[in-house]
Design a protein around this motif. Structure first.
Motif, PDB file in Angstrom:
ATOM      1  N   UNK A  15       0.829  -1.208   0.000  1.00 19.75           N
ATOM      2  CA  UNK A  15       0.000   0.000   0.000  1.00 19.75           C
ATOM      3  C   UNK A  15       0.863   1.258   0.000  1.00 19.75           C
ATOM      4  N   UNK A  16       1.944   1.249   0.779  1.00 13.41           N
ATOM      5  CA  UNK A  16       2.861   2.390   0.781  1.00 13.41           C
ATOM      6  C   UNK A  16       3.552   2.546  -0.563  1.00 13.41           C
ATOM      7  N   UNK A  17       4.021   1.439  -1.117  1.00 10.33           N
ATOM      8  CA  UNK A  17       4.707   1.462  -2.401  1.00 10.33           C
ATOM      9  C   UNK A  17       3.803   2.039  -3.489  1.00 10.33           C
ATOM     10  N   UNK A  18       2.540   1.664  -3.469  1.00 10.70           N
ATOM     11  CA  UNK A  18       1.600   2.126  -4.487  1.00 10.70           C
ATOM     12  C   UNK A  18       1.043   3.518  -4.181  1.00 10.70           C
ATOM     13  N   UNK A  19       1.320   4.027  -2.978  1.00  9.13           N
ATOM     14  CA  UNK A  19       0.843   5.356  -2.613  1.00  9.13           C
ATOM     15  C   UNK A  19      -0.610   5.376  -2.160  1.00  9.13           C
ATOM     16  N   UNK A  20      -1.116   4.229  -1.752  1.00  8.00           N
ATOM     17  CA  UNK A  20      -2.507   4.130  -1.310  1.00  8.00           C
ATOM     18  C   UNK A  20      -2.598   4.484   0.186  1.00  8.00           C
ATOM     19  N   UNK A  21      -2.336   5.744   0.496  1.00  7.51           N
ATOM     20  CA  UNK A  21      -2.280   6.140   1.909  1.00  7.51           C
ATOM     21  C   UNK A  21      -3.646   6.075   2.579  1.00  7.51           C
ATOM     22  N   UNK A  22      -4.706   6.438   1.869  1.00 11.99           N
ATOM     23  CA  UNK A  22      -6.046   6.345   2.466  1.00 11.99           C
ATOM     24  C   UNK A  22      -6.410   4.888   2.737  1.00 11.99           C
ATOM     25  N   UNK A  23      -6.051   4.027   1.807  1.00  9.83           N
ATOM     26  CA  UNK A  23      -6.318   2.600   1.996  1.00  9.83           C
ATOM     27  C   UNK A  23      -5.497   2.062   3.153  1.00  9.83           C
ATOM     28  N   UNK A  24      -4.243   2.508   3.278  1.00  9.52           N
ATOM     29  CA  UNK A  24      -3.400   2.094   4.389  1.00  9.52           C
ATOM     30  C   UNK A  24      -4.009   2.535   5.713  1.00  9.52           C
ATOM     31  N   UNK A  25      -4.514   3.754   5.772  1.00  4.96           N
ATOM     32  CA  UNK A  25      -5.151   4.237   6.997  1.00  4.96           C
ATOM     33  C   UNK A  25      -6.387   3.400   7.324  1.00  4.96           C
ATOM     34  N   UNK A  26      -7.164   3.072   6.310  1.00  7.89           N
ATOM     35  CA  UNK A  26      -8.352   2.236   6.528  1.00  7.89           C
ATOM     36  C   UNK A  26      -7.936   0.844   7.012  1.00  7.89           C
ATOM     37  N   UNK A  27      -6.874   0.294   6.413  1.00 14.42           N
ATOM     38  CA  UNK A  27      -6.358  -1.017   6.807  1.00 14.42           C
ATOM     39  C   UNK A  27      -5.924  -0.991   8.277  1.00 14.42           C
ATOM     40  N   UNK A  28      -5.176   0.038   8.679  1.00 11.60           N
ATOM     41  CA  UNK A  28      -4.729   0.162  10.060  1.00 11.60           C
ATOM     42  C   UNK A  28      -5.919   0.305  11.013  1.00 11.60           C
ATOM     43  N   UNK A  29      -6.924   1.070  10.603  1.00 10.35           N
ATOM     44  CA  UNK A  29      -8.118   1.241  11.438  1.00 10.35           C
ATOM     45  C   UNK A  29      -8.846  -0.093  11.611  1.00 10.35           C
ATOM     46  N   UNK A  30      -8.949  -0.856  10.534  1.00  9.50           N
ATOM     47  CA  UNK A  30      -9.596  -2.166  10.610  1.00  9.50           C
ATOM     48  C   UNK A  30      -8.818  -3.102  11.535  1.00  9.50           C
TER      49      UNK A  30
END
Length: 179
Positions: A15-30
């Motif tokens: 997710x970081x490599x692809x720049x999906x920061x919003x998705x990373x935040x959602x993943x961490x929240x989950x």
């Protein structure tokens, strides 16, 4: 569960490599609200014995136990299913004992008001005497309850819960198809 932690790290890196920061935040929240705590025994033990019971979160405790009952309802091993059921009863009894020991009998009353009917309808586990614990001056001296107030019983319960979850989760890759 090292494989699961490794997989989580891979997902984070991707997710970081692809720049999906919003998705990373959602993943961490989950992950932070993961009721099964990634099937990590230490985290589950802490949740039960260091958070839910001492903070009198009966609803969350019952929910967690129900979650595991549902997760493992398809266990083909009837011994494991029976063991889980017995541990669930013991954990709930520990909740009641802890509340009494802490001088929080109102929490026992709330617990029985919320879950009493379900407890009474369980076959094989007689909860009826437990409803009297609210009206006993010193239930720790009563022969029927004395063992539940002992340090040895508590330590045995913790060890049994730890061993059960360790056994289940060490075989989780087989149960859930994880490799």
């Amino acid at each position: 569960m090292e494989n699961m932690q490794f997989a989580e790290e891979l997902v984070r890196e991707f997710l970081l490599f692809r720049g999906f920061t919003n998705t990373l935040q959602a993943f961490e929240a989950e992950l932070s609200t993961d009721i099964g705590k990634g099937f990590q025994v230490d985290k589950i033990m802490d949740l039960i014995f260091s958070v839910y019971v001492p903070r009198f979160h009966a609803d969350k405790l019952v929910g967690l136990l129900g979650f595991f009952r549902q997760c493992f309802s398809s266990l083909s091993d009837s011994v494991l299913a029976a063991t889980l059921s017995k541990l669930e009863v013991s954990i709930l009894r520990y909740y009641v004992v802890f509340a009494v020991q802490s001088g929080r009998r109102e929490k026992v009353a709330e617990f029985f008001a919320a879950y009493g009917n379900d407890l009474l309808s369980q076959s094989g586990q007689d909860w009826t005497p437990w409803f009297a614990i609210l009206y006993m001056k010193n239930p720790s001296f009563d022969p029927q309850f004395r063992v539940y107030f002992s340090k040895e019983w508590y330590e045995g319960l913790r060890l049994s819960v730890r061993n059960f979850f360790s056994e289940i989760f060490n075989g989780a890759h087989i149960l859930f198809g994880w490799t």
